[in-house]
Write an enzyme that holds these catalytic residues in place. Structure first.
Site, PDB file in Angstrom:
ATOM      1  N   GLU A   5      -3.605   7.064  -4.671  1.00 51.79           N
ATOM      2  CA  GLU A   5      -3.795   6.641  -6.054  1.00 51.79           C
ATOM      3  C   GLU A   5      -5.276   6.720  -6.448  1.00 51.79           C
ATOM      4  OE1 GLU A   5      -2.090   2.679  -5.350  1.00 51.79           O
ATOM      5  OE2 GLU A   5      -4.107   1.829  -5.544  1.00 51.79           O
TER       6      GLU A   5
ATOM      7  N   ARG B  47       0.857  -1.190   0.000  1.00 54.10           N
ATOM      8  CA  ARG B  47       0.000   0.000   0.000  1.00 54.10           C
ATOM      9  C   ARG B  47       0.886   1.230   0.000  1.00 54.10           C
ATOM     10  NH1 ARG B  47      -3.462  -2.819  -1.493  1.00 54.10           N
ATOM     11  NH2 ARG B  47      -5.502  -3.242  -0.553  1.00 54.10           N
TER      12      ARG B  47
ATOM     13  N   HIS C 150      -1.162  -0.296  -9.872  1.00 52.72           N
ATOM     14  CA  HIS C 150      -1.793  -1.207  -8.905  1.00 52.72           C
ATOM     15  C   HIS C 150      -2.408  -2.422  -9.613  1.00 52.72           C
ATOM     16  CE1 HIS C 150      -3.872  -1.414  -4.699  1.00 52.72           C
ATOM     17  NE2 HIS C 150      -3.574  -2.625  -5.167  1.00 52.72           N
TER      18      HIS C 150
HETATM   19  C1  DGY Z   1      -5.549  -6.291  -2.648  1.00 50.49           C
HETATM   20  O1  DGY Z   1      -6.216  -7.302  -2.853  1.00 50.49           O
HETATM   21  O2  DGY Z   1      -5.434  -5.786  -1.524  1.00 50.49           O
HETATM   22  C2  DGY Z   1      -4.933  -5.661  -3.834  1.00 50.49           C
HETATM   23  O3  DGY Z   1      -3.987  -4.721  -3.493  1.00 50.49           O
HETATM   24  C3  DGY Z   1      -6.006  -5.028  -4.677  1.00 50.49           C
HETATM   25  O4  DGY Z   1      -6.632  -4.050  -3.921  1.00 50.49           O
END
Ligand code: DGY
Length: 327
Positions: free
Chosen positions: A273, A244, A291
């Site tokens: 983001e 993250r 992402h």
């Molecule tokens: C998750 O599954 O947490 C991925 O980062 C997609 O949000």
């Protein structure tokens, strides 16, 4: 688009999902789908939630801190189409008696693959190399320039040794890397893939030619990669983030990249983001992805089916496999 079946629980699905998962949820529930994939804001989700018993949402939805307190009383369960659940407050959900589930396990390999892509891409200049070919600048290559950085045989530090961290370690062994990790707890020898445990994050950092961020975003980890901790990395280290964006202090990371403390960074996730710090776009030593850690058809389908499995278990009166709000 709401499917028929008056006795079935009503599920609001905030984003378009893989077609097989949409067919299943429309068959098993009264599902309101989002075929145009128009992002809904918090207010629209809250308004539409009043006609539903459950919400299947994603970490890409912009929910804000008051989302759960503001939910209408009809909502009994939220299934998030993500393993990360930092966009939802579990204590608030518990206080309101709303069950929350996530999708652990099924995106481990896809996300670890992207972590290795970031490692190779950032180290070996995938971003600038690709641009050179597209811009017809091949003629600029010489025996001494441009240059990437070695990966094989070097030292990797993994922050967060959960499923994804372990899968990164397993892959890094194939590159003959010396692997270190920091987690709240040490993992067993079968899960550590030969990595050495450091109880303190700061103690691991001097051993990291590469730092791979694979921990959850929590109050303890937010901003943990900052000016103080980046300074503990060896000069020329490379930072990789598939977890993250808010685990990293952007100001400190950009400063370290521009001042030459860090050789490069590979980033799949960003604070705020998709509105990322614009300075990243103009740095040549960063390899950036939007992402996409879980973005393969098989993985996204498995994530959606996991959400549906959890909803089905809940409405059958069973404990959902991936319940986050249990005791
Ligand atoms: C998750 O599954 O947490 C991925 O980062 C997609 O949000």
């Amino acid at each position: 688009m709401a499917a028929a079946g008056p006795d079935k629980p009503r599920v609001l699905v905030t984003r378009k999902m893989m077609p097989d998962a949409e067919r299943r949820i429309a068959a098993e529930f009264r599902a309101t789908l989002n075929p145009d994939d128009r992002p809904m804001g918090k207010d629209e989700i809250l308004t539409r939630a009043a006609e539903h018993d459950a919400i299947l949402l994603t970490s890409f939805d912009k929910l804000g801190p008051e989302f759960i307190p503001d939910l209408p009383p009809s909502i009994r369960i939220i299934a998030t189409h993500s393993v990360g659940y930092d966009h939802l407050s579990i204590p608030q959900a518990k206080a309101k008696g709303i069950a929350v589930t996530n999708t652990p396990g099924v995106l481990t390999d896809a996300t670890a693959d992207i972590a290795l892509l970031l490692m190779l891409g950032a180290a070996r200049g995938a971003s600038w190399g690709d641009r050179m070919v597209r811009e017809n600048r091949w003629g600029e290559t010489t025996l001494v320039s441009p240059m990437g950085h070695d990966v094989s045989g070097r030292r990797l530090g993994i922050l967060g040794m959960g499923r994804i961290g372990q899968a990164v370690a397993k892959r890094a062994r194939a590159f003959g890397m010396e692997i270190h990790y920091h987690s709240r707890r040490a993992v067993g020898p079968e899960d550590s893939h030969g990595a050495r445990y450091h109880a303190a994050f700061e103690d691991m950092l001097p051993h990291c030619d590469f730092l791979s961020i694979n921990c959850a975003s929590t109050p303890e980890t937010r901003g943990i990669v900052n000016a103080r901790t980046l300074a503990l990395l060896p000069d020329g280290a490379i930072v990789l983030n598939t977890a993250r964006g808010d685990i990293v202090d952007d100001e400190a990371l950009i400063g370290s990249l521009t001042q030459g403390k860090l050789a490069a960074a590979g980033l799949d996730v960003f604070k705020g983001e998709p509105n990322i710090d614009p300075r990243y776009r103009s740095l040549d030593n960063v390899f950036l992805l939007p992402h996409i850690g879980s973005a393969t058809p098989g993985t996204r389908s498995a994530m959606a089916h996991k959400c549906i499995d959890n909803l089905a278990q809940f409405f059958r009166g069973e404990r959902p496999t991936d319940l986050l709000t249990g005791d």
